[in-house]
Design a protein around this motif. Structure first.
Motif, short mmCIF file in Angstrom:
data_model
loop_
_atom_site.label_atom_id
_atom_site.label_comp_id
_atom_site.label_asym_id
_atom_site.label_seq_id
_atom_site.Cartn_x
_atom_site.Cartn_y
_atom_site.Cartn_z
N UNK A 11 0.83 -1.20 0.00
CA UNK A 11 0.00 0.00 0.00
C UNK A 11 0.87 1.26 0.00
N UNK A 12 1.96 1.24 0.77
CA UNK A 12 2.89 2.37 0.79
C UNK A 12 3.46 2.62 -0.60
N UNK A 13 3.94 1.56 -1.25
CA UNK A 13 4.54 1.71 -2.58
C UNK A 13 3.52 2.18 -3.61
N UNK A 14 2.29 1.71 -3.50
CA UNK A 14 1.23 2.15 -4.40
C UNK A 14 0.98 3.64 -4.22
N UNK A 15 0.89 4.10 -2.98
CA UNK A 15 0.63 5.51 -2.72
C UNK A 15 1.80 6.40 -3.11
N UNK A 16 3.03 5.96 -2.86
CA UNK A 16 4.21 6.77 -3.18
C UNK A 16 4.42 6.85 -4.70
N UNK A 17 4.22 5.73 -5.39
CA UNK A 17 4.49 5.69 -6.83
C UNK A 17 3.35 6.28 -7.65
N UNK A 18 2.15 6.27 -7.09
CA UNK A 18 0.99 6.75 -7.84
C UNK A 18 0.44 5.71 -8.80
N UNK A 19 1.01 4.52 -8.80
CA UNK A 19 0.52 3.45 -9.67
C UNK A 19 -0.57 2.67 -8.96
N UNK A 20 -1.59 2.32 -9.68
CA UNK A 20 -2.67 1.53 -9.10
C UNK A 20 -2.58 0.11 -9.65
N UNK A 21 -1.80 -0.72 -8.98
CA UNK A 21 -1.61 -2.10 -9.42
C UNK A 21 -2.35 -3.03 -8.46
N UNK B 175 -6.98 -1.72 1.16
CA UNK B 175 -5.90 -1.13 0.39
C UNK B 175 -6.48 -0.11 -0.58
N UNK B 176 -5.61 0.74 -1.10
CA UNK B 176 -6.02 1.76 -2.05
C UNK B 176 -5.99 1.24 -3.48
N UNK B 177 -6.19 -0.06 -3.64
CA UNK B 177 -6.15 -0.69 -4.95
C UNK B 177 -6.97 -1.98 -4.92
N UNK B 178 -7.07 -2.63 -6.05
CA UNK B 178 -7.78 -3.90 -6.14
C UNK B 178 -6.97 -4.99 -5.45
N UNK B 179 -7.66 -5.86 -4.73
CA UNK B 179 -6.98 -6.98 -4.07
C UNK B 179 -7.61 -8.29 -4.55
N UNK B 180 -6.75 -9.22 -4.93
CA UNK B 180 -7.18 -10.55 -5.34
C UNK B 180 -6.74 -11.50 -4.23
N UNK B 181 -7.72 -12.18 -3.61
CA UNK B 181 -7.42 -13.05 -2.47
C UNK B 181 -7.64 -14.51 -2.82
N UNK B 182 -6.71 -15.34 -2.39
CA UNK B 182 -6.84 -16.79 -2.53
C UNK B 182 -6.90 -17.39 -1.13
#
Length: 82
Positions: free
Chosen positions: A36-46, A62-69
């Motif tokens: 989540x930190x890296x997503x927010x710092x980079x501005x990328x939504x992966x 999280x500030x992005x899509x999460x795929x859970x298994x």
């Protein structure tokens, strides 16, 4: 003088414990926080893939899509969209 050896100059702490000694659930939670930190710092939504999701009871938002298994004993393979 440098020998060319790469030496870590940081420590990752989660709840005052170093990353290598964390339990499985703490490792998952720390990894999600780092992602989540890296997503927010980079501005990328992966999207983030969370394997072994049954290891933690409370999954942080999280500030992005999460795929859970997660494992469900005796259940057929299913896909749920929330």
């Amino acid at each position: 003088k440098s020998t060319g050896e790469v030496v870590d100059s940081y420590k990752i702490l989660y709840k005052d414990k170093e990353f290598p000694i964390l339990s499985n659930s703490e490792t998952i939670k720390a990894g999600l926080e780092i992602a989540n930190l890296l997503i927010n710092v980079s501005g990328l939504s992966v999207p983030v893939f969370l394997d072994d999701a049954e290891s933690i009871t409370r999954i942080p938002e999280l500030d992005t899509q999460m795929i859970m298994a997660r494992v469900k004993e005796g259940a057929e393979l299913t896909v749920e969209v929330a």
